[in-house]
Design an enzyme around this catalytic site. Structure first.
Site, PDB file in Angstrom:
ATOM      1  N   ALA A 170       1.182   3.817  -3.075  1.00 42.80           N
ATOM      2  CA  ALA A 170       2.339   4.460  -2.378  1.00 42.80           C
ATOM      3  C   ALA A 170       2.516   3.990  -0.979  1.00 42.80           C
ATOM      4  O   ALA A 170       3.637   3.792  -0.394  1.00 42.80           O
ATOM      5  CB  ALA A 170       2.155   5.715  -2.688  1.00 42.80           C
ATOM      6  N   ASP A 171       1.336   4.246  -0.351  1.00 45.87           N
ATOM      7  CA  ASP A 171       1.553   3.940   1.080  1.00 45.87           C
ATOM      8  C   ASP A 171       1.527   2.666   1.461  1.00 45.87           C
ATOM      9  O   ASP A 171       2.520   2.243   2.132  1.00 45.87           O
ATOM     10  CB  ASP A 171      -0.116   4.169   1.769  1.00 45.87           C
ATOM     11  CG  ASP A 171      -0.123   5.770   2.201  1.00 45.87           C
ATOM     12  OD1 ASP A 171       0.977   6.382   2.570  1.00 45.87           O
ATOM     13  OD2 ASP A 171      -1.216   6.169   1.864  1.00 45.87           O
ATOM     14  N   LEU A 172       0.728   1.564   0.731  1.00 42.12           N
ATOM     15  CA  LEU A 172       1.023   0.307   0.922  1.00 42.12           C
ATOM     16  C   LEU A 172       2.342  -0.521   0.577  1.00 42.12           C
ATOM     17  O   LEU A 172       2.848  -1.120   1.399  1.00 42.12           O
ATOM     18  CB  LEU A 172      -0.076  -0.483   0.204  1.00 42.12           C
ATOM     19  CG  LEU A 172      -1.369  -0.120   0.686  1.00 42.12           C
ATOM     20  CD1 LEU A 172      -2.613  -1.044  -0.354  1.00 42.12           C
ATOM     21  CD2 LEU A 172      -1.764  -0.784   2.141  1.00 42.12           C
TER      22      LEU A 172
END
Length: 398
Positions: A170-172
């Site tokens: 989700a972050d990347l």
């Protein structure tokens, strides 16, 4: 010349998603001025893992997403610190921030305020759930967005519970969306002369990635089950255990079926007309998977891969991280590079995976020490002399 030479990004973000985005843009030529909290900096400076050297230790987490940037320290709680940010924003092309909704508005640093001093500013706000909606005030991290956005619910072994991927997807992926949004908004500014505000929700970003899974729901009313490494709509597409307890992943389409059967000596399957189409194989998934599992369990992975690769069947060994990093193709493509760090000396890094003709390629730079460029940036950008910088530091603004 790099593609983004001359672009100035004021980066007020921390942790992972947006720092990853701005690092990508920095290594493609943008000047990224990372604004950090005096004394502590981006909180990932304290995150493990730490690389140790005689001169000290440095967070590998921080280094992974903050290369090629300048670091300045500014106290956003101090009025003079906020004035520094406003003055820098007046000259910037882009401002990136990932504070909770409303935080920068209370400090006079939201888009509405900064657009008054720089109408050409592209201002990206990345939050967990966006600037509006019933969840806007909620807090969350990568795994929360994976869970709520459907990814975790799709991932796991047959009959088992949900599993998170081995990376902070989700972050990347939100970082990639942020980079896309910034470049898109800049193209729009080129046409209109005006900047704008981008509202990026990490939750929205995960929902948008559901793509094919959502298509199955839209078309079939199906909620795809957890299938481990198997594909819900393609057979075969899975990882198989070989005779040496190593795994080989195979994904084949109709044109690969006959050569696959020949390579694995699956004569009974090869002569079954129904299995020549993916629809037929999906309908008889258990039979096909069982036959392939038996065949591959009798072969060492190297031999199985050689047979399939020689027959033009898409396949690849399931590699551990250390195996990936020394893989001959990874090395030949330069996908493990190094930078020189003042504390650690030479340290490995994964470069931006783009190669250009017509522009200089991205280069791996080193991550900055905390506040390393404060004096230089404020002198070059705002004309401050050393005495003024010292005065601001003394009053707690820097």
């Amino acid at each position: 010349m790099k593609p983004l030479d001359g672009l100035v990004i004021l980066d007020l973000s921390r942790v992972l998603a947006c720092p990853f985005a701005t690092m990508l843009l920095a290594e493609m030529g943008a000047e990224v001025i990372k604004v950090e909290q005096p004394g502590s900096g981006d909180e990932t400076r304290s995150f493990e893992p730490f690389a140790e050297a005689p001169g000290g230790s440095v967070s590998g987490y921080y280094m992974a997403c903050n290369r090629s940037k300048s670091s300045i320290t500014v106290n956003l709680r101090h009025e003079e610190g906020r004035r520094v940010i406003r003055d820098l924003a007046a000259q910037a092309d882009v401002l990136v921030e990932n504070f909770p909704v409303g935080t920068l508005a209370r400090r006079g640093l939201d888009y509405a305020e900064l657009a008054e001093v720089n109408p050409r500013l592209v201002y990206l706000s990345c939050t967990g759930f966006g600037q509006t909606g019933p969840y806007a005030k909620r807090k969350g991290y990568d795994t929360v967005f994976q869970a709520m956005g459907g990814l975790m619910g799709l991932t796991g072994e047959r009959g088992g519970g949900p599993v998170k991927p081995g990376l902070p997807v989700a972050d990347l992926s939100s970082g990639l969306w942020a980079a896309i949004a910034i470049l898109t908004a800049l193209r729009g500014r080129d046409r209109t002369g005006k900047g704008g505000h981008v509202d990026l929700s990490m939750f929205d970003a995960q929902v948008a990635l559901l793509t094919i899974a959502a298509a199955r729901n839209f078309a079939l009313g199906e909620v795809p089950p957890r299938l481990g490494t198997e594909h819900p709509g393609r057979v075969p597409s899975a990882s198989f255990r070989c005779a040496d307890d190593r795994y080989l992943h195979i994904t084949a389409s109709d044109q690969h079926w006959a050569p696959l059967c020949a390579a694995l000596e699956l004569d009974d399957l090869a002569t079954d007309a129904e299995l020549s189409t993916n629809a037929g194989r999906v309908a008889r998934r258990e039979e096909v998977m069982a036959a392939m599992s038996r065949a591959l369990a009798a072969l060492p992975r190297g031999e199985a891969f050689a047979r399939l690769d020689g027959a033009g069947v898409p396949a690849g060994p399931v590699l551990a991280l250390d195996e990936v990093l020394v893989d001959e193709h990874v090395q030949a493509r330069g996908m493990v590079s190094r930078f020189d760090h003042p504390v650690l000396g030479q340290f490995p890094a994964l470069p931006v995976p783009l190669r250009f003709e017509g522009w200089a390629n991205p280069e791996v730079g080193r991550p900055p020490l905390l506040g390393e460029h404060t004096e230089e940036v404020l002198a070059r950008r705002l004309g401050m002399d050393a005495a003024r910088v010292a005065e601001l530091r003394e009053m707690g603004a820097l």
